[in-house]
Design an enzyme around this catalytic site. Structure first.
Site, short mmCIF file in Angstrom:
data_model
loop_
_atom_site.label_atom_id
_atom_site.label_comp_id
_atom_site.label_asym_id
_atom_site.label_seq_id
_atom_site.Cartn_x
_atom_site.Cartn_y
_atom_site.Cartn_z
N GLU A 149 0.88 -1.18 0.00
CA GLU A 149 0.00 0.00 0.00
C GLU A 149 0.91 1.21 0.00
O GLU A 149 1.57 1.50 1.00
CB GLU A 149 -0.92 -0.03 1.23
CG GLU A 149 -2.12 0.91 1.09
CD GLU A 149 -1.81 2.34 1.47
OE1 GLU A 149 -1.53 3.14 0.54
OE2 GLU A 149 -1.86 2.66 2.67
N CYS A 196 -2.20 9.10 3.62
CA CYS A 196 -2.01 8.50 2.29
C CYS A 196 -3.21 8.70 1.38
O CYS A 196 -3.07 8.69 0.16
CB CYS A 196 -1.69 7.01 2.42
SG CYS A 196 -2.93 6.06 3.30
#
Length: 374
Positions: free
Chosen positions: A255, A288
């Site tokens: 990720e 993020c």
């Protein structure tokens, strides 16, 4: 090296957690608080020896944990969640000191979400089922089998919550874990090891190894006994991990964040759009999934920008431990340099800073909005 430090009144063990016991290292690294730049303490600095020991502990603990009935695994995960609930205040102040995110956010949202992660996967585990079914005279049976020792490498921007997004499902599925927290924010991972042990998690099922990626991280991701790897972080580090995993064909998940835009069209609720856009400064923008590019339809761009500037001007930047603070510091001087590099290159290319665009002292950077960008 002291085995324990006291952070805002909370004792935190600075050693690794391997095989159900605390393990020191010969070398240490200094953990600094982004709040004021001051050292918090010396943390055990793992390397290949600690990586080998942690994977061995996870490998040895795997058969018994994998064979543990689902209901018992779920019970232990709920007990871990109970332990988190009891220590929300302690976890919140330690993590704020360690990574600079808002204390009020940790108290009200982040740490309760940590407990929820364990409860969610404990409950999901008990619902995981599939009836046998027939196809062309053959009986099909679906099962979910644990893989083995998992190496989980986690980021610094929401250290404990993002760690438990990995740890909780891995443990629920019957896997054992070696958790490697980010070296910029290692402290709450150590507290999680204490909570898990108090909840009755067997020795070796969860191991925590601290240190730098190039030292202990490489040794973990290249270990032939590791069966799964999960990493959240940067693209360059992910490439290195993928290369290590490839040698053993170890499955991995990555990720790596993103730069998704927030789109505002002329028929949007501008007040809501502005509110959501300004929220992208949450955690000093170190999220993020933040919509760090705002693409606004030209007919409403001026009004949107005016409202944005007005709302952003009302934000309070300062000590994240204060209830009235909206924006805290950046995690590390290197991160501050990176952010300022983005801004200065954009300004050099013709962008305009409607607000911000400058350092504010310490590890604080002014909330910044750039317009006239390519």
């Amino acid at each position: 090296m002291a085995d324990r430090i006291v952070v805002a009144g909370v004792p935190v063990d600075t050693r690794h957690w391997i095989g159900g016991r605390r393990v020191a290292s010969v070398e240490t690294f200094t953990d600094h608080s982004p709040v004021d730049g001051q050292p918090i303490g010396e943390i055990a600095r793992g390397g290949p020896a600690e990586a080998v020991a942690a994977v061995a502990a996870a490998r040895d603990a795997f058969p018994a944990w994998a064979a543990t009935p689902r209901a018992e695994r779920a019970r232990i995960l709920h007990a871990i969640a109970d332990g988190v609930d009891k220590r929300v205040e302690e976890l919140a102040i330690v993590e704020t000191t360690d990574n600079g995110a808002l204390l009020r956010s940790h108290r009200r949202g982040v740490m309760p979400r940590v407990a929820h992660n364990f409860r969610f996967f404990a409950d999901w585990l008990l619902r995981l089922d599939h009836d046998d079914f027939e196809t062309r005279g053959h009986t099909n049976h679906v099962s979910w089998d644990p893989a083995g020792p998992c190496v989980l490498i986690t980021p610094w921007n929401a250290p404990l919550m993002l760690a438990t997004w990995k740890v909780a499902p891995a443990l629920a599925a019957g896997n054992t874990v070696v958790l490697k927290p980010a070296e910029w924010s290692p402290l709450t991972a150590s507290l999680l090891a204490d909570i898990a042990a108090e909840a009755g998690l067997p020795a070796g099922v969860l191991n925590v190894v601290q240190g730098y990626g190039a030292e202990v991280g490489d040794a973990l991701t290249s270990h032939p006994d590791v069966r799964r790897i999960s990493f959240t972080g940067s693209v360059p580090t992910a490439r290195r991990i993928a290369a290590s995993a490839a040698a053993n064909l170890t499955p991995l998940s990555l990720e790596l964040g993103g730069k998704s835009p927030l789109l505002v069209f002329a028929d949007a609720d501008l007040e809501l759009a502005v509110e959501l856009a300004v929220e992208q400064y949450d955690n000093a923008g170190q999220v993020c999934l933040a919509g760090t590019r705002l693409l606004v339809e030209e007919s409403v761009a001026s009004e949107f920008t005016r409202r944005f500037v007005e709302k952003a001007a009302a934000l309070t930047q300062g000590d994240p431990r204060d209830e009235g603070t909206d924006i805290g510091p950046n995690i590390h001087p290197r991160q501050l340099e990176k952010i300022d590099g983005f801004v200065q290159r954009a300004l050099g290319a013709g962008a305009r800073a409607v607000i911000g665009g400058r350092r504010k002292g310490g590890q604080y950077y002014e909330p910044t909005l750039l317009t006239h960008v390519a």
